[in-house]
Design an enzyme around this catalytic site. Structure first.
Site, PDB file in Angstrom:
ATOM      1  N   ASP A 227      24.559 -48.723  -3.921  1.00  0.00           N
ATOM      2  CA  ASP A 227      23.378 -47.992  -4.656  1.00  0.00           C
ATOM      3  C   ASP A 227      23.457 -48.095  -6.226  1.00  0.00           C
ATOM      4  OD1 ASP A 227      23.127 -46.682  -2.329  1.00  0.00           O
ATOM      5  OD2 ASP A 227      23.038 -44.759  -3.085  1.00  0.00           O
ATOM      6  N   ASP A 228      22.254 -48.142  -6.858  1.00  0.00           N
ATOM      7  CA  ASP A 228      22.234 -47.861  -8.440  1.00  0.00           C
ATOM      8  C   ASP A 228      22.013 -49.258  -9.028  1.00  0.00           C
ATOM      9  OD1 ASP A 228      22.523 -45.165  -7.540  1.00  0.00           O
ATOM     10  OD2 ASP A 228      24.076 -44.762  -8.946  1.00  0.00           O
TER      11      ASP A 228
ATOM     12  N   HIS B 276      15.520 -46.667  -4.296  1.00  0.00           N
ATOM     13  CA  HIS B 276      16.509 -45.636  -4.730  1.00  0.00           C
ATOM     14  C   HIS B 276      15.646 -44.918  -5.950  1.00  0.00           C
ATOM     15  CE1 HIS B 276      20.065 -43.453  -4.715  1.00  0.00           C
ATOM     16  NE2 HIS B 276      20.715 -43.930  -5.923  1.00  0.00           N
TER      17      HIS B 276
ATOM     18  N   HIS C 273      28.691 -48.339  -4.629  1.00  0.00           N
ATOM     19  CA  HIS C 273      27.823 -48.699  -5.689  1.00  0.00           C
ATOM     20  C   HIS C 273      28.196 -49.800  -6.376  1.00  0.00           C
ATOM     21  CE1 HIS C 273      27.929 -44.358  -5.325  1.00  0.00           C
ATOM     22  NE2 HIS C 273      26.764 -44.242  -5.942  1.00  0.00           N
TER      23      HIS C 273
ATOM     24  N   HIS D  95      15.864 -42.888 -11.145  1.00  0.00           N
ATOM     25  CA  HIS D  95      17.065 -42.263 -10.613  1.00  0.00           C
ATOM     26  C   HIS D  95      17.120 -40.709 -10.980  1.00  0.00           C
ATOM     27  CE1 HIS D  95      21.244 -41.216  -9.123  1.00  0.00           C
ATOM     28  NE2 HIS D  95      21.006 -42.593  -8.656  1.00  0.00           N
TER      29      HIS D  95
HETATM   30 NI    NI Z   1      22.103 -43.430  -7.017  1.00  0.00          NI
END
Ligand code: NI
Length: 181
Positions: free
Chosen positions: A6-7, A57, A148, A61
């Site tokens: 993620d991210d 995602h 992540h 955010h």
């Molecule tokens: Ni996230």
């Protein structure tokens, strides 16, 4: 089992994750932030070319549970557009930031993207920022493993995690392949 990141995408950590996966010919799923994807379209093209799945995602955010339906849809659509601009394809799975979702968020995701997905095994790598959090994560068959691709402690540990999981007999697939059984 599905490894998920993620991210990102961000350099150099996402590149390090992609290199580790490519060296082992293992697919994963990247839940990208649309705003970052716009800045790194070539990383998204590499993900797609190397057999990885790209998930949504959101664009910036936010906590989707704090947004009204139209705002949530706009966040998700902007990320869909960013991924499509880079790869030509729109994601079919979305992970809400922090995993925060409710019935309204689920409806917005289902309308805009498709499947809502969180995780079943959490490395908590964001908290410890340690390689051991990644390499020693407790897993069982069918897990969706959260980490992540924005921390060097994680990106540097992905190769060792894959080696461990394969030695333990797990097969690593994308989340959509996992959901399809
Ligand atoms: Ni996230």
């Amino acid at each position: 089992m599905a490894l998920t990141f993620d991210d990102g995408p961000v350099r150099p950590t996402t590149v390090e994750v992609l290199d580790a996966l490519a060296a082992r010919d293992v697919p994963a799923t990247f839940f990208v932030i649309g705003r970052l994807a716009e800045q790194e379209p070539e990383l998204l093209r590499r993900m797609a070319a190397e057999g990885h799945e790209i998930g949504n995602h959101t664009h910036t955010h936010p906590d989707l549970t704090t947004l009204d339906r139209a705002e949530a849809v706009a966040e998700l659509e902007a990320a869909q557009d960013a991924v499509e601009a880079a790869t030509g394809e729109r994601p079919t799975v979305a992970r809400p930031p922090w995993g925060f979702h409710d019935a309204g968020v689920d409806a917005a995701i289902e309308e805009t993207v498709g499947t809502v997905l969180t995780w079943t095994a959490d490395t908590e790598d964001w908290q410890s920022r340690s390689a051991a959090a990644v390499t020693d994560v407790e897993v069982s068959a069918g897990d969706v493993v959260l980490m992540h691709d924005i921390y060097p402690s994680t990106s540097g540990a992905v190769g060792a995690l894959v080696d461990r999981l394969e030695a333990e007999g797990y097969t690593l697939v994308t989340v959509s392949d996992l959901l399809d059984g």
